[in-house]
Enzyme design. Structure first.
Site, short mmCIF file in Angstrom:
data_model
loop_
_atom_site.label_atom_id
_atom_site.label_comp_id
_atom_site.label_asym_id
_atom_site.label_seq_id
_atom_site.Cartn_x
_atom_site.Cartn_y
_atom_site.Cartn_z
N CYS A 1 0.34 -1.51 0.44
CA CYS A 1 -0.29 0.21 -0.15
C CYS A 1 0.80 1.69 0.02
CB CYS A 1 -0.43 -0.17 1.54
SG CYS A 1 -2.15 1.48 1.21
N LYS B 1 0.69 -9.56 -0.53
CA LYS B 1 1.09 -8.81 -1.50
C LYS B 1 1.59 -7.80 -1.52
CE LYS B 1 -1.88 -5.91 -4.35
NZ LYS B 1 -2.76 -4.73 -4.15
N ARG C 1 -7.67 -1.79 -10.82
CA ARG C 1 -8.83 -0.64 -11.53
C ARG C 1 -10.18 -1.20 -12.65
NH1 ARG C 1 -3.72 2.74 -12.87
NH2 ARG C 1 -3.28 1.18 -13.02
#
Ligand SMILES: Cc1cc2nc3c(=O)[nH]c(=O)nc-3n(C[C@H](O)[C@H](O)[C@H](O)COP(=O)(O)O)c2cc1C
Length: 260
Positions: free
Chosen positions: A33, A71, A162
């Site tokens: 992030c 991730k 996205r």
């Protein structure tokens, strides 16, 4: 699968106990992030700068007995960081590693580094052949993901981010045209999920829900009028009322065009 971020092993042990109680079956550790607040609190991509913390967090998560995945991104500021960071993560023997093919600094502003995929597969094969490798970045839909998998044998999975904002059906096996009614039905489903989540886990931020309206309400005459009306709402009930009113007006409009 619940995704968690942080850097203190003890927090993960208590948090994972809680998510386990809620029925989650696996844990994904967020080490990618780019958000400033998350980084300031030593989570997300900040772990790329602190590999020892990352290793401790992974070890703590594994102790809980749930499957653990990570991730991450290729690096924080420097692209070359992937050469040491990804092998380091693979040495921690996680069950699945998702690589977003950009650095933190690149955010999502440059094309994903597909040129590195084969090298990353080779790293996985050499260091931890049992770790599943999932690729993320600029994958528009299922077909684009499958093409990538064919071009780079060794990829175990793809992750779409996205793409869902552009095409809510991007995971569909056989892409087809979708009607306005289907799109609005999906919007109603998201409203229901929002209400269910709010009821179970406390109030959500309604204004943030609005960014999703344009996914469903577009590409037909009056789409922008309907969108504007929806942007003026403050509750899911108001949204449903506007949609119901729109359904009536749209049916009348269609009946009138048939007559004409
Ligand atoms: C609105 C938004 C929210 C996101 N939230 C998360 C998140 O909670 N955890 C995470 O690992 N990645 C999150 N991401 C990053 C995506 O999972 C993905 O890595 C990124 O968008 C790149 O993939 P893409 O090019 O397919 O969009 C988020 C992305 C967006 C646009």
């Amino acid at each position: 699968i619940a995704q968690l971020w942080g850097n203190r092993p003890e927090d993960f042990i208590s948090a994972i106990a809680e998510v386990k109680d809620r029925g989650y079956q696996a844990i994904d550790l967020n080490m990618g992030c780019p958000d400033g607040t998350v980084i300031k609190n030593h989570g997300g991509s900040d772990l790329i700068l602190h590999p020892a913390d990352a290793a401790r967090v992974i070890a703590a998560a594994k102790e809980t007995g749930l499957p653990v995945s990570v991730k991450t991104r290729l690096g924080f500021n420097n692209l070359d960081t992937y050469k040491s960071w990804l092998p380091f993560l693979l040495q921690q023997d996680v069950q699945l590693l998702t690589v977003h093919l950009r650095t933190r600094k690149e955010m999502s502003k440059v094309p994903a580094h597909y040129e590195l995929i084969d090298e990353i597969i080779a790293m996985r094969d050499a260091i931890s052949p049992n770790t599943l490798l999932q690729i993320n970045g600029d994958i528009a839909d299922r077909a684009a993901g499958l093409k990538l998998v064919q071009e780079h044998p060794g990829i175990d999975g793809i992750m779409i981010g996205r793409g869902i904002f552009n095409d809510p059906y991007c995971f569909e096996h056989e892409p087809k045209e979708h009607s306005l009614a289907e799109n609005l039905e999906l919007l109603r489903m998201q409203l229901d999920l929002y209400d269910e989540f709010t009821a179970n886990f406390g109030p959500m931020h309604f204004q943030k829900l609005k960014r999703f309206f344009k996914i469903y309400v577009r590409n037909f005459s009056y789409a922008s009028d309907l969108r504007m009306a929806l942007m003026d709402t403050n509750t899911t009930t108001e949204v449903r009322e506007i949609l119901a009113q729109f359904d009536q007006e749209w049916a009348a409009h269609k009946a009138a065009s048939v007559t004409a």
